[in-house]
Design an enzyme around this catalytic site. Structure first.
Site, short mmCIF file in Angstrom:
data_model
loop_
_atom_site.label_atom_id
_atom_site.label_comp_id
_atom_site.label_asym_id
_atom_site.label_seq_id
_atom_site.Cartn_x
_atom_site.Cartn_y
_atom_site.Cartn_z
N LYS A 171 34.62 35.91 49.27
CA LYS A 171 33.87 34.69 48.94
C LYS A 171 33.49 33.93 50.21
O LYS A 171 32.37 33.42 50.33
CB LYS A 171 34.71 33.79 48.02
CG LYS A 171 34.89 34.40 46.64
CD LYS A 171 35.79 33.53 45.79
CE LYS A 171 36.08 34.20 44.46
NZ LYS A 171 37.19 33.59 43.75
N LEU A 174 44.63 38.87 43.97
CA LEU A 174 43.23 38.61 43.60
C LEU A 174 43.17 37.18 43.09
O LEU A 174 44.11 36.72 42.42
CB LEU A 174 42.78 39.58 42.49
CG LEU A 174 42.64 41.06 42.88
CD1 LEU A 174 42.24 41.90 41.66
CD2 LEU A 174 41.62 41.26 43.99
N ASP A 175 42.08 36.48 43.39
CA ASP A 175 41.93 35.11 42.89
C ASP A 175 41.96 35.11 41.36
O ASP A 175 41.66 36.12 40.73
CB ASP A 175 40.58 34.53 43.34
CG ASP A 175 40.47 34.42 44.85
OD1 ASP A 175 41.52 34.36 45.52
OD2 ASP A 175 39.33 34.42 45.35
N ALA A 176 42.24 33.94 40.79
CA ALA A 176 42.35 33.85 39.32
C ALA A 176 41.06 34.33 38.64
O ALA A 176 41.10 34.98 37.60
CB ALA A 176 42.68 32.43 38.92
#
Ligand code: URA
Length: 237
Positions: free
Chosen positions: A190, A103-105
């Site tokens: 995104k 998962l992205d930060a």
């Protein structure tokens, strides 16, 4: 067992990627770098290292879910010294624990970790299509036409996405859109919204295959039950 299988089972990389690591001279057995793909190891007596760090297969697989908070990167060690998910899960007790995907930060929510390399790689394999449910708070005009484009399977710069399930679950200036996707490409959600002229302001993963977060608080982890592990493996085919 073959060295590449050992590395895959320990969660270092998929079997094919492990073969490349061996060819690159990054793997040693009992202190000696080995580059032969056919090398056999005895998991009970041989000491295997990858880039100098010990690699072991735990006897009893250990699988957990973390409710990832924002601000931590999905890696077990970060050369740039940023906070990582490793500080939130029991790595000292389970050194071969690794995250199943990424998962992205700034993304929050359900992130699985396992010591079982076979299971981790099966869950990530694109042909297994495990559905992942996200909630995205978006800015820009998210129209029904945009939703239809995502449902049909939008084309991104790295290829077409499979059709997604899309529904608005909260109206307002920054609506919340629930999206279910079956792939796990880099920054996929995104980029999907970007492709229809919107920007994801907040992203949360609510479920992975049959598993949801339930009442697990942000920043906390819990071990999966045997039933949950079975359900996950069924979802991965
Ligand atoms: N899609 C994204 O864009 N980011 C994530 O962290 C997960 C899925």
């Amino acid at each position: 067992m073959r060295l590449s299988r050992y590395l895959a089972r320990a969660g270092v990389a998929s079997r094919r990627a492990s073969e490349q690591l061996i060819l690159d001279g990054r793997v040693a057995v009992n202190g000696q770098v080995v580059r032969e793909l056919g090398t056999q190891v005895d998991e009970a007596s041989d000491a295997v290292t990858f880039d100098g760090a010990p690699v072991c297969i735990e006897d009893v697989p250990f699988t957990i879910m973390l409710n990832k908070p924002a601000g931590v990167v999905t890696t077990m060690s970060d050369p740039q010294g940023r906070p990582t998910v490793a500080s939130l899960v029991p790595v000292r007790e389970h050194p071969s624990l690794f995250p199943v995907g990424r998962l992205d930060a700034d993304t929050t929510g359900l992130l699985l970790f396992t010591t079982d390399g076979d299971m981790g790689h099966a869950l990530l394999h694109p042909s297994h299509h495990v559905p992942k449910r996200y909630r995205a708070r978006v800015s820009g005009r998210f129209t029904e036409a945009a939703a239809e484009r995502l449902r049909a399977g939008i084309v991104l710069d790295d290829g077409p996405c499979a059709p997604a399930q899309v529904r608005v679950v909260e109206e307002g200036r920054l609506p919340v859109v629930e999206v279910v996707i079956h792939e796990g490409r880099k920054r996929q959600v995104k980029r999907m919204f970007q492709a229809v002229g919107c920007r994801v302001e907040q992203l949360h993963r609510a479920s992975f295959g049959p598993l949801g977060l339930g009442s697990l608080e942000e920043g906390r982890w819990r071990q999966l039950t045997d039933g949950e592990v079975r359900a996950l493996m069924e979802a991965a085919g």
